[in-house]
Write an enzyme that holds these catalytic residues in place. Structure first.
Site, PDB file in Angstrom:
ATOM      1  N   SER A  51       0.822  -1.209   0.000  1.00  0.00           N
ATOM      2  CA  SER A  51       0.000   0.000   0.000  1.00  0.00           C
ATOM      3  C   SER A  51       0.859   1.264   0.000  1.00  0.00           C
ATOM      4  O   SER A  51       1.809   1.377   0.773  1.00  0.00           O
ATOM      5  CB  SER A  51      -0.905   0.008   1.228  1.00  0.00           C
ATOM      6  OG  SER A  51      -1.484   1.282   1.385  1.00  0.00           O
ATOM      7  N   HIS A 108     -20.384   3.075   6.934  1.00  0.00           N
ATOM      8  CA  HIS A 108     -21.516   3.111   6.005  1.00  0.00           C
ATOM      9  C   HIS A 108     -22.140   1.721   6.058  1.00  0.00           C
ATOM     10  O   HIS A 108     -21.431   0.726   6.197  1.00  0.00           O
ATOM     11  CB  HIS A 108     -21.026   3.459   4.592  1.00  0.00           C
ATOM     12  CG  HIS A 108     -22.095   3.458   3.539  1.00  0.00           C
ATOM     13  ND1 HIS A 108     -23.348   3.990   3.745  1.00  0.00           N
ATOM     14  CD2 HIS A 108     -22.087   2.994   2.265  1.00  0.00           C
ATOM     15  CE1 HIS A 108     -24.063   3.848   2.636  1.00  0.00           C
ATOM     16  NE2 HIS A 108     -23.322   3.248   1.729  1.00  0.00           N
TER      17      HIS A 108
HETATM   18  P1  NAD Z   1     -11.120   5.567   0.224  1.00  0.00           P
HETATM   19  O1  NAD Z   1     -11.271   5.041  -1.146  1.00  0.00           O
HETATM   20  O2  NAD Z   1     -10.753   6.990   0.412  1.00  0.00           O
HETATM   21  O3  NAD Z   1     -10.017   4.722   1.005  1.00  0.00           O
HETATM   22  C1  NAD Z   1     -10.059   3.335   1.010  1.00  0.00           C
HETATM   23  C2  NAD Z   1      -8.770   2.749   1.565  1.00  0.00           C
HETATM   24  O4  NAD Z   1      -8.780   1.331   1.353  1.00  0.00           O
HETATM   25  C3  NAD Z   1      -7.495   3.253   0.915  1.00  0.00           C
HETATM   26  O5  NAD Z   1      -6.489   3.268   1.895  1.00  0.00           O
HETATM   27  C4  NAD Z   1      -7.218   2.180  -0.134  1.00  0.00           C
HETATM   28  O6  NAD Z   1      -5.867   2.116  -0.489  1.00  0.00           O
HETATM   29  C5  NAD Z   1      -7.636   0.923   0.614  1.00  0.00           C
HETATM   30  N1  NAD Z   1      -8.038  -0.171  -0.279  1.00  0.00           N
HETATM   31  C6  NAD Z   1      -8.692  -0.092  -1.461  1.00  0.00           C
HETATM   32  N2  NAD Z   1      -8.942  -1.315  -1.951  1.00  0.00           N
HETATM   33  C7  NAD Z   1      -8.437  -2.188  -1.055  1.00  0.00           C
HETATM   34  C8  NAD Z   1      -8.366  -3.605  -1.009  1.00  0.00           C
HETATM   35  N3  NAD Z   1      -8.896  -4.367  -1.982  1.00  0.00           N
HETATM   36  N4  NAD Z   1      -7.767  -4.181   0.050  1.00  0.00           N
HETATM   37  C9  NAD Z   1      -7.227  -3.440   1.028  1.00  0.00           C
HETATM   38  N5  NAD Z   1      -7.247  -2.082   1.030  1.00  0.00           N
HETATM   39  C10 NAD Z   1      -7.852  -1.471   0.005  1.00  0.00           C
HETATM   40  O7  NAD Z   1     -12.470   5.211   1.017  1.00  0.00           O
HETATM   41  P2  NAD Z   1     -13.340   6.159   1.973  1.00  0.00           P
HETATM   42  O8  NAD Z   1     -14.034   7.185   1.140  1.00  0.00           O
HETATM   43  O9  NAD Z   1     -12.536   6.564   3.134  1.00  0.00           O
HETATM   44  O10 NAD Z   1     -14.488   5.131   2.425  1.00  0.00           O
HETATM   45  C11 NAD Z   1     -14.285   4.204   3.469  1.00  0.00           C
HETATM   46  C12 NAD Z   1     -15.629   3.923   4.124  1.00  0.00           C
HETATM   47  O11 NAD Z   1     -16.106   5.127   4.710  1.00  0.00           O
HETATM   48  C13 NAD Z   1     -16.700   3.451   3.169  1.00  0.00           C
HETATM   49  O12 NAD Z   1     -17.527   2.542   3.845  1.00  0.00           O
HETATM   50  C14 NAD Z   1     -17.471   4.737   2.875  1.00  0.00           C
HETATM   51  O13 NAD Z   1     -18.815   4.505   2.494  1.00  0.00           O
HETATM   52  C15 NAD Z   1     -17.407   5.399   4.223  1.00  0.00           C
HETATM   53  N6  NAD Z   1     -17.614   6.843   4.243  1.00  0.00           N
HETATM   54  C16 NAD Z   1     -16.898   7.647   3.405  1.00  0.00           C
HETATM   55  C17 NAD Z   1     -17.069   9.011   3.472  1.00  0.00           C
HETATM   56  C18 NAD Z   1     -16.260   9.951   2.606  1.00  0.00           C
HETATM   57  O14 NAD Z   1     -16.546  11.126   2.621  1.00  0.00           O
HETATM   58  N7  NAD Z   1     -15.266   9.519   1.853  1.00  0.00           N
HETATM   59  C19 NAD Z   1     -17.993   9.566   4.379  1.00  0.00           C
HETATM   60  C20 NAD Z   1     -18.678   8.718   5.238  1.00  0.00           C
HETATM   61  C21 NAD Z   1     -18.483   7.361   5.157  1.00  0.00           C
END
Ligand code: NAD
Ligand code: MG
Length: 341
Positions: A51, A108
């Site tokens: 990563s 979520h």
């Molecule tokens: P993101 O895409 O910003 O980050 C995801 C992380 O997971 C990254 O570190 C990525 O490198 C890693 N990743 C991706 N694929 C992977 C895999 N196959 N195996 C291991 N690691 C992997 O995601 P996010 O927006 O932070 O969303 C995360 C959660 O938070 C989700 O459930 C989303 O619905 C929720 N959420 C997001 C927001 C937002 O504003 N972004 C707001 C509220 C809730």
């Protein structure tokens, strides 16, 4: 009225007595890990092999390990991976390490609400979902504030699942802003509805249709862009700060009369009927089924539609006009700084 929790309602000691794993270091992951760590919580970040976020997390002083190791060590596991990746990672690397008394957390509800992840009995399953992007969750915390947050419990094996979620929300800074009790179903269904009908889908379709209508009538695309897209933010800022009536106070009476008499003609009975159909497809699981199948197939429709959107005239005109206004993208760097990988 909904119940909203604040600082005094949470017991910080509950989470302080646990070992926490934050899986993922993207938008939400970096904010949760850093806020929890600064709140004195024993937190480790779980990342996949290779990563690109590893260096960033370590530079920030966090302890980083593999997802599997983090899930093994911790008894509170917060999954902050992309929703479409969660099931595969959960099944392979997290599920084998879920023991009675552990707590599985989400930001979520999609994977629980639509049955993609099925945690074992004996494990608490809860949600702590900030209603804002991760960079705000982080920034407001450092400024002494927080982001309003939803909590919910899907499985209460310990009888303490909600108190623990509230304690997590406290460490995240959320109880400074307000924590609203909800359910996985309500959070997931309203979130999908909001992004499809109002915030993303409805809004971008409204902007695009307005732009196309003006351009088709012979007006300059630049005028159409300023009118239908650029000014959107100015109006939304007013609504955000003062509500709809507050925004109307700031616009001219001519604009307000047009708003009051024409708005309901645009969002008419037909549109409302379509909103109900879209909500029904969320509730009966058919949207989730479609999106899961789309991912399994390698996202052919998604990629085609995304590409078509990028090629639209409004994007070309917009790119040229925004290049002349570098000040409006000044906040972007911060967003890119925190995006994971
Ligand atoms: P993101 O895409 O910003 O980050 C995801 C992380 O997971 C990254 O570190 C990525 O490198 C890693 N990743 C991706 N694929 C992977 C895999 N196959 N195996 C291991 N690691 C992997 O995601 P996010 O927006 O932070 O969303 C995360 C959660 O938070 C989700 O459930 C989303 O619905 C929720 N959420 C997001 C927001 C937002 O504003 N972004 C707001 C509220 C809730
Ligand atoms: Mg959302």
């Amino acid at each position: 009225m909904a119940r909203i929790y604040y600082e005094a309602d949470a017991d910080p000691a509950l989470l302080a007595g646990r070992k926490v794993a934050v899986l993922g270091y993207g938008s939400q992951g970096h904010a949760h890990a850093l806020n929890l760590s600064e709140s004195g919580i024993d937190v480790r970040v779980g990342l996949r092999e290779g990563s690109s976020s590893r260096a960033k997390a370590e530079e920030a002083g966090l302890s980083v390990t593999s997802i599997e190791q983090a899930a093994t060590e911790a008894d509170v596991v917060m999954i902050l991976l992309p929703d479409t990746e969660q099931k595969a990672v959960y099944d392979a690397e997290i599920a084998p390490h879920m023991e009675p008394g552990d707590c599985l957390m989400f930001a979520h509800g999609f994977n629980i609400r639509f049955g993609q992840i099925v945690p074992p009995e004996g494990v608490d399953v809860s949600m702590v979902a900030p209603k804002g992007p991760g960079h705000l969750v982080r920034r407001t915390y450092t400024e002494g504030g927080g982001v309003p947050t939803l909590i919910a419990v899907a499985q209460d094996a310990s009888g303490k699942a909600k108190d623990l979620a509230l304690s997590y929300a406290h460490a995240l800074g959320s109880t400074r802003a307000g924590v609203l009790d909800t359910t996985f179903a309500e959070e997931t269904e309203t979130d999908l509805f909001g992004e499809q009908v109002v915030l993303c889908g409805g809004l971008t379709a409204l902007i695009t249709a307005g732009f196309e209508t003006l351009v088709a009538a012979g007006y300059q695309p630049e005028s159409a862009y300023f009118e239908c897209l650029h000014e959107m933010k100015l109006i939304v800022d007013l609504i955000y700060e003062q509500g709809i009536s507050g925004m109307r106070y700031s616009i001219s009476d001519t604009a307000e009369y047009g708003d009051l008499t024409r708005g309901p003609r645009v969002i008419d009975a037909h549109v409302r009927e379509e909103m109900r159909r879209i909500l029904e497809a969320i509730r009966d699981g058919s949207f989730a089924e479609e999106w899961i199948a789309e991912n399994r197939a390698g996202r052919p429709n998604f990629s085609r539609l995304r590409e078509a959107g990028k090629q639209h005239q409004i994007e070309k005109v917009g790119a040229e006009l925004r290049a002349m206004m570098p000040f409006i993208t000044a906040g972007r760097q911060r967003l890119e700084d925190v995006s994971g990988g």
